[in-house]
Design a protein around this motif. Structure first.
Motif, PDB file in Angstrom:
ATOM      1  N   UNK A   1       0.808  -1.219   0.000  1.00  0.00           N
ATOM      2  CA  UNK A   1       0.000   0.000   0.000  1.00  0.00           C
ATOM      3  C   UNK A   1       0.839   1.267   0.000  1.00  0.00           C
ATOM      4  N   UNK A   2       2.111   1.111  -0.293  1.00  0.00           N
ATOM      5  CA  UNK A   2       3.045   2.229  -0.138  1.00  0.00           C
ATOM      6  C   UNK A   2       3.273   3.012  -1.418  1.00  0.00           C
ATOM      7  N   UNK A   3       2.198   3.345  -2.107  1.00  0.00           N
ATOM      8  CA  UNK A   3       2.315   4.329  -3.186  1.00  0.00           C
ATOM      9  C   UNK A   3       2.748   5.638  -2.540  1.00  0.00           C
ATOM     10  N   UNK A   4       3.255   6.542  -3.326  1.00  0.00           N
ATOM     11  CA  UNK A   4       3.714   7.804  -2.763  1.00  0.00           C
ATOM     12  C   UNK A   4       2.591   8.431  -1.928  1.00  0.00           C
ATOM     13  N   UNK A   5       2.875   8.824  -0.686  1.00  0.00           N
ATOM     14  CA  UNK A   5       1.810   9.340   0.180  1.00  0.00           C
ATOM     15  C   UNK A   5       1.108  10.571  -0.372  1.00  0.00           C
ATOM     16  N   UNK A   6       1.761  11.308  -1.282  1.00  0.00           N
ATOM     17  CA  UNK A   6       1.140  12.497  -1.861  1.00  0.00           C
ATOM     18  C   UNK A   6       0.421  12.212  -3.180  1.00  0.00           C
ATOM     19  N   UNK A   7       0.339  10.948  -3.551  1.00  0.00           N
ATOM     20  CA  UNK A   7      -0.351  10.573  -4.785  1.00  0.00           C
ATOM     21  C   UNK A   7      -1.819  10.992  -4.707  1.00  0.00           C
ATOM     22  N   UNK A   8      -2.350  11.685  -5.723  1.00  0.00           N
ATOM     23  CA  UNK A   8      -3.764  12.091  -5.700  1.00  0.00           C
ATOM     24  C   UNK A   8      -4.680  10.871  -5.700  1.00  0.00           C
ATOM     25  N   UNK A   9      -5.737  10.957  -4.903  1.00  0.00           N
ATOM     26  CA  UNK A   9      -6.708   9.869  -4.829  1.00  0.00           C
ATOM     27  C   UNK A   9      -8.094  10.491  -4.845  1.00  0.00           C
ATOM     28  N   UNK A  10      -8.875  10.134  -5.854  1.00  0.00           N
ATOM     29  CA  UNK A  10     -10.234  10.653  -5.996  1.00  0.00           C
ATOM     30  C   UNK A  10     -11.204   9.623  -5.420  1.00  0.00           C
ATOM     31  N   UNK A  11     -12.002  10.067  -4.447  1.00  0.00           N
ATOM     32  CA  UNK A  11     -12.926   9.148  -3.775  1.00  0.00           C
ATOM     33  C   UNK A  11     -14.347   9.661  -3.953  1.00  0.00           C
ATOM     34  N   UNK A  12     -15.126   8.935  -4.773  1.00  0.00           N
ATOM     35  CA  UNK A  12     -16.516   9.317  -5.012  1.00  0.00           C
ATOM     36  C   UNK A  12     -17.431   8.566  -4.063  1.00  0.00           C
ATOM     37  N   UNK A  13     -18.306   9.302  -3.378  1.00  0.00           N
ATOM     38  CA  UNK A  13     -19.239   8.716  -2.429  1.00  0.00           C
ATOM     39  C   UNK A  13     -20.527   8.309  -3.148  1.00  0.00           C
TER      40      UNK A  13
END
Length: 203
Positions: free
Chosen positions: A130-142
């Motif tokens: 799970x160690x992708x770069x911690x600042x990698x953008x992640x879009x979370x749609x609810x």
């Protein structure tokens, strides 16, 4: 590598990467949840235990059965999002079981099986899965259409852990409200190995 050795390596002496933060936490608390269900089943009259799967804290909240499923969903979704892979079918199955638990709550055995499956997923992860770069953008749609723009680290810290603990603690609270004998020791059982033996109260 034996499972207990791999788990110990994750818990001891490593930097707090996202894997080292999430995987041990998920593993410990799902193990605790499984233990609470085992205790509950043992304390209920024979044949009545499965009725607990329908118990709720409030009329507008999901029942115990759903809390177990949704705790597992939070784990699986976090793993997929942080690995950057598509959701497997089992996430949809868990969501459907959880949403329909009012009519079809399932059994203690069903709930334990879902926990075991999720623990097996965690056990099979690589040490840096799970160690992708911690600042990698992640879009979370609810589900309601709102979209959260987060980094991987923000998602792990502010969403994944919080949502997971919500369902874990709701399950604990449901069991306590149904008079199941649980205490703080059942919640923090993972801390027992850290206790100095000479400081353990006698008797």
């Amino acid at each position: 590598m034996p499972a207990d050795r791999k788990r110990n390596q994750l818990l001891q002496g490593k930097p707090m990467s996202l894997t080292n933060l999430l995987v041990p936490t998920y593993t410990q608390m799902l193990g605790a949840l499984s233990g609470w269900l085992t205790k509950a089943q043992a304390q209920m009259p024979k044949g009545d235990a499965d009725a607990l799967m329908s118990a709720r804290l409030a009329a507008d909240m999901f029942p115990l059965s759903t809390q177990v499923r949704f705790a597992c969903v939070q784990v699986r979704e976090a793993v997929c999002r942080l690995e950057g892979v598509a959701f497997p079918e089992v996430i949809g199955e868990l969501l459907e079981e959880g949403r329909n638990a009012g009519e079809r709550p399932g059994s203690f055995s069903d709930a334990q099986a879902r926990i075991d499956e999720t623990l097996a997923l965690l056990e099979g992860l690589a040490p840096d899965a799970l160690d992708a770069h911690p600042d990698k953008p992640l879009v979370h749609e609810l589900p309601n259409g709102m979209i959260l723009d987060l980094t991987a680290q923000q998602y792990a810290r502010d969403w994944a852990l919080a949502q997971f603990y919500f369902h874990i603690m709701t399950a604990y609270s449901i069991l306590r409200s149904e008079k199941i004998e649980l205490g703080k020791a059942d919640y923090v059982a993972h801390l027992f190995p850290y206790i100095r033996p000479e400081t353990i109260p006698k008797g």
